[in-house]
Design a protein around this motif. Sequence first.
Motif, PDB file in Angstrom:
ATOM      1  N   ALA A 182       5.058  -9.489  -5.467  1.00  0.00           N
ATOM      2  CA  ALA A 182       4.745  -9.365  -4.040  1.00  0.00           C
ATOM      3  C   ALA A 182       4.556  -7.896  -3.680  1.00  0.00           C
ATOM      4  O   ALA A 182       3.613  -7.517  -2.986  1.00  0.00           O
ATOM      5  N   VAL A 183       5.452  -7.058  -4.165  1.00  0.00           N
ATOM      6  CA  VAL A 183       5.358  -5.631  -3.834  1.00  0.00           C
ATOM      7  C   VAL A 183       4.105  -5.020  -4.449  1.00  0.00           C
ATOM      8  O   VAL A 183       3.375  -4.276  -3.802  1.00  0.00           O
ATOM      9  N   MET A 184       3.840  -5.373  -5.688  1.00  0.00           N
ATOM     10  CA  MET A 184       2.692  -4.765  -6.369  1.00  0.00           C
ATOM     11  C   MET A 184       1.361  -5.235  -5.806  1.00  0.00           C
ATOM     12  O   MET A 184       0.358  -4.539  -5.919  1.00  0.00           O
ATOM     13  N   SER A 185       1.357  -6.428  -5.203  1.00  0.00           N
ATOM     14  CA  SER A 185       0.083  -6.925  -4.685  1.00  0.00           C
ATOM     15  C   SER A 185      -0.162  -6.459  -3.251  1.00  0.00           C
ATOM     16  O   SER A 185      -1.260  -6.611  -2.724  1.00  0.00           O
ATOM     17  N   GLU A 186       0.866  -5.874  -2.635  1.00  0.00           N
ATOM     18  CA  GLU A 186       0.681  -5.339  -1.283  1.00  0.00           C
ATOM     19  C   GLU A 186      -0.051  -4.008  -1.338  1.00  0.00           C
ATOM     20  O   GLU A 186      -0.048  -3.338  -2.362  1.00  0.00           O
ATOM     21  N   ASP A 187      -0.536  -3.627  -0.191  1.00  0.00           N
ATOM     22  CA  ASP A 187      -1.047  -2.281  -0.043  1.00  0.00           C
ATOM     23  C   ASP A 187       0.136  -1.301  -0.195  1.00  0.00           C
ATOM     24  O   ASP A 187       1.235  -1.587   0.272  1.00  0.00           O
ATOM     25  N   ALA A 188      -0.109  -0.180  -0.842  1.00  0.00           N
ATOM     26  CA  ALA A 188       0.979   0.790  -1.068  1.00  0.00           C
ATOM     27  C   ALA A 188       1.622   1.239   0.241  1.00  0.00           C
ATOM     28  O   ALA A 188       2.803   1.593   0.290  1.00  0.00           O
TER      29      ALA A 188
END
Lengths: 468, 495
Positions: free
Chosen positions: B455-461
């Motif tokens: 989830a974190v990696m697929s979000e915008d930074a």
Amino acid sequence: MPLAATNGRDRRSQQAAGDEGAPVTRESAGGSPYAPHGESETAAMLSAVGVDSAEELFDVPESVRFDGEFGIDARGEREIREELRSMLGRNDDLVELLGRGHYDHYVPSLVDHISQRSEFLTSYTQYQPEIAQGFLQVLFEYQSLFVELTGLEIVNCSMYDAATALGEAATLADRVRSASGHRVLVPEHLRAERRDVLANYVSGTDLTVESYSMADGNVDLAALDDLLDDDAVMVYAETPTVRGAIEEGLGDVADLTHDNDALFCLGSDPIALSLLEEPASVGADVVVGDASVLGLPASYGMGLGLFATREDYVRQVPGRLVGASDDAGGRRAYTLTLQTREQHIRKERATSNICTNQAWVALRTAIHAAWLGPSGLVEEAERAVEQAQELAARLDAVPGVEAPVHDRHHFREFVARTDSSADEIAADLADRGFAVHALDDDLVQICATDHDDATLDEFVAAFEEVTA
Amino acid sequence: MKYNQARWSRDDEDVYEPLLSEKDETTVEIGGGGSDDGGTGGADAASSEADSGSPLPDDLTRDELTLPELSEPELARHYTRLSQMTYGVDSGPYPLGSCTMKYNPKFTEDVAALADAAVHPDRPERRQQGTLELLYRLQDYLGRIGGMDAVSLQPPAGAAGEFAGILVARAYHEHNDEGHRDEVIVPESAHGTNFASAALAGYDVVELPGGEDGRVDLDALEGALSENTAALMLTNPNTLGLFERDIEAIAEAVHDVGGLLYYDGANLNALLGRARPGDMGFDIMHYNVHKTFATPHGGGGPGAGPIGVAEKLAPFLPAPRIRPDEMGYERFEPDHSVGKVHGFDGNWLVLVKAYAYIARLGDDGLADASAKAVLNANYLAEQIDLDVPYGPFHHEFVASAGDRDAAEVAKRMLDFGVHPPTTKWPEIVPEALMTEPTEVESKDSLDQLAAAFDAVMSEDADAAADAPQRTAARRIDQTSAARNLRLSWQSLDGE
């Protein structure tokens, strides 16, 4: 001869081996009871990884594979409780009047209950402060407690024990002192083990450890003066001393030390510091000691190393520091700080190799201190003075006994001189259910902490018998 | 989404638990002296004064003591609230790489309390036979598990064990007139404590660069070894979770120049029952019993770091060791002992818990724990959508956050109710996320962890920039904490 080869299964293990029919784990005998994997989950995970069994995942060459057995039988909880109860039951039931650096003060129930809360107990070092605010705040409060008790500005949140804290103080002195020097001076009356640990801590430096003599249980100022020169890096003194004497010349020790450009390190503990002169006011640059006199009952010498120093040395301090800061919402929050001193960042240039410290013991100490409050702390300290004084007076009245040997005020413990052999007296007292230290041919040391009057009455009566 | 930690409203100032000093400040005047500047108090603190009747002359006592004075119910609520703002293994997954954050059996806590049949270490040995027996049995267990000939239980933590082990190495070399050996070799990926412990013992540290496959490069090792080598400190599997398959060649190379091989036991959880350091050629090792044998980490200690050695080094071990004698058990000091690294005999309660844990698992349970730890690490590495270089893994792996900042990724993971991995270490993997799930996580909780990673990696930074949002405190400014040092409540005065 290898242990594993010489020691066959012990008696208790053989007993356990007889119960092999009973499953000891959640799923089947032989597995870890704390791995929650069900068969279908395990199968799904193996399949996801692409192997048939976990064994395939071990990338261990055949030549170093271990195919033997440890010979350790698994036991159930109940069996292990019984085993330990029975084993520890072999310790004699003794009233211990033993001190010399490890003390048994009563620990209130609140300390056990709160410190056993599993959020505290099962957390680790607060590398993610946003989810560790509670523990960080307790450590911040611990630091604050010792800022009040020592008068020094910087307190780390723990070393292992008093001996290792002393070792770290010497290496700190070596780093911060402007001129080079080689000698660390310690009192002649110092627990031998404490000196041994110090010697090991400085063994990787050019420092050497030397003793200065004592005069009637306190620092012999003239002897210290003779020994001191600009080659001394640190002078260490204790109050109370290992013999329980309250040091009366601390300000003079500090002056002599500073005249020679060395650091003055004082050893003490939180109960004593609640009553005695504030170390900063007598010139201490570093305070070390065992803080577990609050928070831990007698626990076989397990401790909590106190380490406090002046603000000037903050960047050279060993161990962890908790600081206050703000969070993104602008509210106060706590975090580990100045971590660039630590080994996980600076490696061989770190101020210390300490990583795992005694954080949970520090938490217990902080809770115990809060439970006592300033009135309770001062009362506990006053009791440590009065009880030692009264007990010494009672023993002094016993024929053939002189107590205390040193004409000083005492804290918790004191030394008595006897006409007969100290070893025999200690052995005879142990037969009567009391443990005391035999120091020398005719010196015994006695420490009273939370013993009740009836127990001390019995002890005095036993002492009369064994010296008669 | 599952959330594991107690959560407080963050829009309300009152969520913050005040410091004890903000609740009360009471000043006790020592000796009934006449100081009139009583408690000053913080902004909200109640102040009061009391007098004591000191049994000491004034010149030996402080004038006053100012600390909070609160009732037990007030303290119980204070600390309970603080515990709720703390995340532990019992709260949820805690895959902090190299720390081995395992579930801690509750009964080991209880037997350690039973052990507060705790005695003073200075009581006569004949009258502490139970304690000595327990310690002797633990020495024996650890020797068997590590394949070591002799064990000393004294070091109070892993790094203390490293230091003790290096002292043993030095004493051995000096005993053999090889005191000129002044270098300890440490791989660049090793735990920072290895470097610090060797330096504390006075050695020059020679850093060994890693090979292309993440393991020791034998050519580089040959280049680093010399007649000045005192020891090579190695953990196996290493901090990338990789087994050093050339361990026999490594041992031979070190021994050929007269050096000793030191095993850092931090990763022993991955090997129980599969390989033993002693059999691999290691001469000295420390055991992190609080990691491998599941003692609660207690917010950062106490631990215990017993050391084991091969026969030739046994005479140099720290004192005391325990051995059977005709009447039971006794302590003894080995002939050429390096002395002591703790004022007494180490962290007793931790040793009791380690004994109870080993007894609970036995041979098969220990081996199974390793199998499940290794399975869990490999499963999680497989499930997450991140680059995981090297492999195959033992109990931990190091994923790379790629073009993302690993520390930022970790902060955002907090919002998913899990403890994040160790970040930015070891440095040989860019933006490292060092992950060690241990055997105690179920498939479900590993899936939760994987979902949090993904989830974190697929979000915008940018989503991470404001993280965490759902924790007791929001992002904490660590720079200003270091710049404007406030290390006690006394330093907060006036805020």
